[in-house]
Design a protein around this motif. Sequence first.
Motif, PDB file in Angstrom:
ATOM      1  N   LEU A 148     -40.213 -11.503-174.197  1.00  0.00           N
ATOM      2  CA  LEU A 148     -40.551 -10.404-173.303  1.00  0.00           C
ATOM      3  C   LEU A 148     -40.044  -9.090-173.881  1.00  0.00           C
ATOM      4  O   LEU A 148     -38.854  -8.968-174.195  1.00  0.00           O
ATOM      5  N   ARG A 149     -40.952  -8.091-174.004  1.00  0.00           N
ATOM      6  CA  ARG A 149     -40.558  -6.740-174.399  1.00  0.00           C
ATOM      7  C   ARG A 149     -40.306  -5.942-173.120  1.00  0.00           C
ATOM      8  O   ARG A 149     -41.203  -5.803-172.289  1.00  0.00           O
ATOM      9  N   THR A 150     -39.106  -5.395-172.979  1.00  0.00           N
ATOM     10  CA  THR A 150     -38.691  -4.825-171.708  1.00  0.00           C
ATOM     11  C   THR A 150     -38.625  -3.304-171.682  1.00  0.00           C
ATOM     12  O   THR A 150     -38.683  -2.706-170.609  1.00  0.00           O
ATOM     13  N   ASP A 151     -38.481  -2.658-172.847  1.00  0.00           N
ATOM     14  CA  ASP A 151     -38.208  -1.223-172.848  1.00  0.00           C
ATOM     15  C   ASP A 151     -39.385  -0.377-173.326  1.00  0.00           C
ATOM     16  O   ASP A 151     -39.689   0.651-172.732  1.00  0.00           O
ATOM     17  N   LEU A 152     -40.036  -0.801-174.398  1.00  0.00           N
ATOM     18  CA  LEU A 152     -41.158  -0.059-174.970  1.00  0.00           C
ATOM     19  C   LEU A 152     -42.203  -1.044-175.489  1.00  0.00           C
ATOM     20  O   LEU A 152     -41.872  -2.181-175.842  1.00  0.00           O
ATOM     21  N   PRO A 153     -43.472  -0.627-175.600  1.00  0.00           N
ATOM     22  CA  PRO A 153     -44.522  -1.559-176.018  1.00  0.00           C
ATOM     23  C   PRO A 153     -44.645  -1.747-177.523  1.00  0.00           C
ATOM     24  O   PRO A 153     -45.473  -2.562-177.962  1.00  0.00           O
ATOM     25  N   ASP A 154     -43.861  -1.029-178.346  1.00  0.00           N
ATOM     26  CA  ASP A 154     -44.016  -1.096-179.805  1.00  0.00           C
ATOM     27  C   ASP A 154     -44.003  -2.550-180.304  1.00  0.00           C
ATOM     28  O   ASP A 154     -43.154  -3.349-179.906  1.00  0.00           O
ATOM     29  N   TRP A 155     -44.913  -2.826-181.220  1.00  0.00           N
ATOM     30  CA  TRP A 155     -45.021  -4.178-181.789  1.00  0.00           C
ATOM     31  C   TRP A 155     -45.478  -4.039-183.241  1.00  0.00           C
ATOM     32  O   TRP A 155     -46.568  -4.432-183.633  1.00  0.00           O
ATOM     33  N   ASP A 156     -44.580  -3.449-184.071  1.00  0.00           N
ATOM     34  CA  ASP A 156     -44.946  -3.084-185.432  1.00  0.00           C
ATOM     35  C   ASP A 156     -45.023  -4.266-186.386  1.00  0.00           C
ATOM     36  O   ASP A 156     -45.777  -4.231-187.362  1.00  0.00           O
ATOM     37  N   ARG A 157     -44.198  -5.305-186.144  1.00  0.00           N
ATOM     38  CA  ARG A 157     -44.157  -6.441-187.071  1.00  0.00           C
ATOM     39  C   ARG A 157     -44.336  -7.763-186.331  1.00  0.00           C
ATOM     40  O   ARG A 157     -43.404  -8.558-186.176  1.00  0.00           O
ATOM     41  N   PRO A 158     -45.544  -8.036-185.845  1.00  0.00           N
ATOM     42  CA  PRO A 158     -45.768  -9.321-185.156  1.00  0.00           C
ATOM     43  C   PRO A 158     -45.538 -10.521-186.055  1.00  0.00           C
ATOM     44  O   PRO A 158     -45.286 -11.625-185.568  1.00  0.00           O
ATOM     45  N   ASP A 159     -45.613 -10.306-187.391  1.00  0.00           N
ATOM     46  CA  ASP A 159     -45.407 -11.414-188.315  1.00  0.00           C
ATOM     47  C   ASP A 159     -43.959 -11.898-188.322  1.00  0.00           C
ATOM     48  O   ASP A 159     -43.664 -12.968-188.861  1.00  0.00           O
ATOM     49  N   TRP A 160     -43.046 -11.131-187.738  1.00  0.00           N
ATOM     50  CA  TRP A 160     -41.650 -11.563-187.665  1.00  0.00           C
ATOM     51  C   TRP A 160     -41.425 -12.602-186.556  1.00  0.00           C
ATOM     52  O   TRP A 160     -40.373 -13.224-186.505  1.00  0.00           O
ATOM     53  N   TYR A 161     -42.400 -12.765-185.680  1.00  0.00           N
ATOM     54  CA  TYR A 161     -42.205 -13.587-184.488  1.00  0.00           C
ATOM     55  C   TYR A 161     -43.099 -14.830-184.552  1.00  0.00           C
ATOM     56  O   TYR A 161     -44.184 -14.790-185.135  1.00  0.00           O
ATOM     57  N   PRO A 162     -42.675 -15.937-183.947  1.00  0.00           N
ATOM     58  CA  PRO A 162     -43.450 -17.182-184.049  1.00  0.00           C
ATOM     59  C   PRO A 162     -44.758 -17.084-183.273  1.00  0.00           C
ATOM     60  O   PRO A 162     -44.767 -16.654-182.104  1.00  0.00           O
ATOM     61  N   PRO A 163     -45.874 -17.457-183.867  1.00  0.00           N
ATOM     62  CA  PRO A 163     -47.171 -17.350-183.170  1.00  0.00           C
ATOM     63  C   PRO A 163     -47.273 -18.276-181.970  1.00  0.00           C
ATOM     64  O   PRO A 163     -48.049 -18.000-181.049  1.00  0.00           O
ATOM     65  N   GLU A 164     -46.504 -19.367-181.955  1.00  0.00           N
ATOM     66  CA  GLU A 164     -46.601 -20.305-180.830  1.00  0.00           C
ATOM     67  C   GLU A 164     -45.841 -19.840-179.600  1.00  0.00           C
ATOM     68  O   GLU A 164     -45.967 -20.439-178.517  1.00  0.00           O
ATOM     69  N   ALA A 165     -45.040 -18.771-179.723  1.00  0.00           N
ATOM     70  CA  ALA A 165     -44.284 -18.246-178.579  1.00  0.00           C
ATOM     71  C   ALA A 165     -45.013 -17.030-178.028  1.00  0.00           C
ATOM     72  O   ALA A 165     -45.178 -16.034-178.738  1.00  0.00           O
ATOM     73  N   PRO A 166     -45.476 -17.051-176.773  1.00  0.00           N
ATOM     74  CA  PRO A 166     -46.141 -15.877-176.201  1.00  0.00           C
ATOM     75  C   PRO A 166     -45.209 -14.668-176.235  1.00  0.00           C
ATOM     76  O   PRO A 166     -44.042 -14.762-175.851  1.00  0.00           O
ATOM     77  N   ALA A 167     -45.723 -13.534-176.716  1.00  0.00           N
ATOM     78  CA  ALA A 167     -44.956 -12.289-176.764  1.00  0.00           C
ATOM     79  C   ALA A 167     -45.607 -11.306-175.792  1.00  0.00           C
ATOM     80  O   ALA A 167     -46.685 -10.779-176.067  1.00  0.00           O
ATOM     81  N   VAL A 213     -36.304  -8.718-175.709  1.00  0.00           N
ATOM     82  CA  VAL A 213     -36.160  -7.721-176.771  1.00  0.00           C
ATOM     83  C   VAL A 213     -36.622  -6.375-176.210  1.00  0.00           C
ATOM     84  O   VAL A 213     -37.481  -6.332-175.326  1.00  0.00           O
ATOM     85  N   PRO A 214     -36.071  -5.258-176.686  1.00  0.00           N
ATOM     86  CA  PRO A 214     -36.507  -3.964-176.159  1.00  0.00           C
ATOM     87  C   PRO A 214     -37.915  -3.601-176.609  1.00  0.00           C
ATOM     88  O   PRO A 214     -38.672  -2.982-175.875  1.00  0.00           O
ATOM     89  N   PHE A 215     -38.266  -3.990-177.839  1.00  0.00           N
ATOM     90  CA  PHE A 215     -39.557  -3.657-178.458  1.00  0.00           C
ATOM     91  C   PHE A 215     -39.625  -4.424-179.763  1.00  0.00           C
ATOM     92  O   PHE A 215     -38.764  -5.269-180.050  1.00  0.00           O
ATOM     93  N   GLY A 216     -40.625  -4.146-180.566  1.00  0.00           N
ATOM     94  CA  GLY A 216     -40.736  -4.769-181.880  1.00  0.00           C
ATOM     95  C   GLY A 216     -40.941  -3.711-182.937  1.00  0.00           C
ATOM     96  O   GLY A 216     -42.075  -3.456-183.344  1.00  0.00           O
ATOM     97  N   LYS A 217     -39.874  -3.067-183.377  1.00  0.00           N
ATOM     98  CA  LYS A 217     -39.967  -2.012-184.383  1.00  0.00           C
ATOM     99  C   LYS A 217     -39.556  -2.560-185.751  1.00  0.00           C
ATOM    100  O   LYS A 217     -39.711  -3.747-186.020  1.00  0.00           O
ATOM    101  N   LEU A 218     -38.997  -1.690-186.612  1.00  0.00           N
ATOM    102  CA  LEU A 218     -38.712  -2.074-187.992  1.00  0.00           C
ATOM    103  C   LEU A 218     -37.223  -2.282-188.249  1.00  0.00           C
ATOM    104  O   LEU A 218     -36.822  -2.368-189.396  1.00  0.00           O
ATOM    105  N   GLY A 219     -36.410  -2.341-187.206  1.00  0.00           N
ATOM    106  CA  GLY A 219     -34.973  -2.455-187.399  1.00  0.00           C
ATOM    107  C   GLY A 219     -34.509  -3.870-187.657  1.00  0.00           C
ATOM    108  O   GLY A 219     -35.237  -4.853-187.468  1.00  0.00           O
ATOM    109  N   GLY A 220     -33.231  -3.969-188.081  1.00  0.00           N
ATOM    110  CA  GLY A 220     -32.658  -5.279-188.342  1.00  0.00           C
ATOM    111  C   GLY A 220     -32.546  -6.131-187.096  1.00  0.00           C
ATOM    112  O   GLY A 220     -32.744  -7.353-187.145  1.00  0.00           O
ATOM    113  N   ALA A 221     -32.223  -5.519-185.940  1.00  0.00           N
ATOM    114  CA  ALA A 221     -32.124  -6.275-184.695  1.00  0.00           C
ATOM    115  C   ALA A 221     -33.478  -6.854-184.298  1.00  0.00           C
ATOM    116  O   ALA A 221     -33.557  -7.963-183.756  1.00  0.00           O
TER     117      ALA A 221
END
Length: 545
Positions: free
Chosen positions: A222-241, A194-202
């Motif tokens: 893996l975040r590849t483009d920017l470090p933003d991580w605004d909504r960690p709750d959207w991602y599974p806690p068991e998967a390292p981000a 993923v490029p980052f973790g912002k607030l968009g639909g993607a």
Amino acid sequence: MSAFDQQEEIARLRAIVADYERKSHRSKWLIRQLIKKIRNAPRDFVMRMKNSRRKRRERAALARAVRVHIAPAVQEIDPSVSTAVTLAPPPPASACAEPRPMFFHVAPGEVADLISILERDQASSLALAHMDRFCGSREMAALVAEAAAIDPEVGSLTGHEMGYLTPFQDTEYRAVRQAMDKIPGGEFDAVVLVPFGKLGGADLVGGVLATALAGLGRTLILRTDLPDWDRPDWYPPEAPAIDISGDLAMIHRRTRALYVILQQIAPRRIFNVNSRLAFDMMVEYGARLAVTSKLYSYYFCADRDPHGNEVGYPIWYFANILPHLQTAIFDTEYLVKVLTDRYELPAEMRARMRTVYTPARMPVRESVVEKQIASSVTRERPRILWGGRLDRQKRFDLVIELAQVMPDVQFDCWGKAVLDAPPDLSSLPKNMNMHPPFADYDELPLADADGWLYTAEWDGLPTILIELGTIGMPIVASAVGGVPELIDDTTGWLVSPSEGVAGYERAIRQMLADADGRRARTAALQARVAERHAPATYLRAIEEI
């Protein structure tokens, strides 16, 4: 003397004067340059001395590193080998007749990097010791002598040849190593880029996909483009981000670095969800990476530039990487049809394209329509809600115009600019309130409103409409992209963008005047979401592909 002769003599004298002035200017310039050199001579001498001292210090530091780290390793391997290190100027060729241990120099400017590596990496010390031992052996001398017999320009060993210790000679290896050190060890079934973790639909879809994959096997994000991580709750806690964007930013050939990292991880499957760097990497290295891992890529709607031209990932990164993909995943059937027709894809390529509707994060529950209709009698005027990015695509300007032409209706809006410059919010209509972005739908007064307005110039299938469908929210929406696959004349009120403000006003007033129509259409919308956008349906689709 005639007048003609006088003119000729004057012209000759002028030419002589001009030549003298030209030579005089040249002489003055040369004198200035000479004075400058004389003036700068002491400084130039000092700089040469400083450089010489710096080089001597580097050579001394390198000698210490070799003596401390490599000599013991060589002695341990073969006690009979001398570990004396000579970093003096190259001896004459005749002095190299008898092979001896020697140290291969690293490339200029990389001495400090090598010393740093040797100090913390015993494996590299041993490897360099082995290389140094062989380079000072009779076998190496014999090889060089045979090569020189074929081509005399090969010459002979001097003891100061340039050498490289793969991969440590690469000045950018340290950044790759830092990125790799962040990644947990062990095998991974899937990697989600993923490029980052912002607030968009993607970004939301990236979390949904990672959650589904984490239930099927060990998954890494893996975040590849920017470090933003605004909504960690959207991602599974068991998967390292893991954020590797900062490490990759220090590398000139970032695509190659990402390719090397993925090769080291060696996952069974690699999914790209809107990572620009991953798309670039697949263009360059997709054919090679597909040999060891199955590649997948998500596609959402194309974007538009200010001139109305289509741009974005489905335009730049579809035809050139589709042959490398196991499956190209789309969130709408609309985009599949557009790309199939545009490229006249053969059956084999068309079979690699799969529409997977984004699942709703909330379960279908009791409709809010009855509460809305009951509370409408207590409101001074009807209330319409709007939420989204304040960017050109989402046409917030239409909402402002609607509020101006519908002063009898209250408009409450949530959002902020993400991609474009923020609009001027200093002079909004009195019947319009602006709020910051919401984090949860429970924050919104859904039961104390009469419907939701969605405006867009172009789009795919917005996740916000799916979520609103779970609660039975009456929706007036733009008939663009994949929106009609969810909202049509049976599940909501569609407006063609060509109708403009008048079309949206007409649809809103029809919705407000038809309570029974709101009940029927929201019930149909909930049924469609329950069937097509259920998490179980999404999981089955991911398992199939």
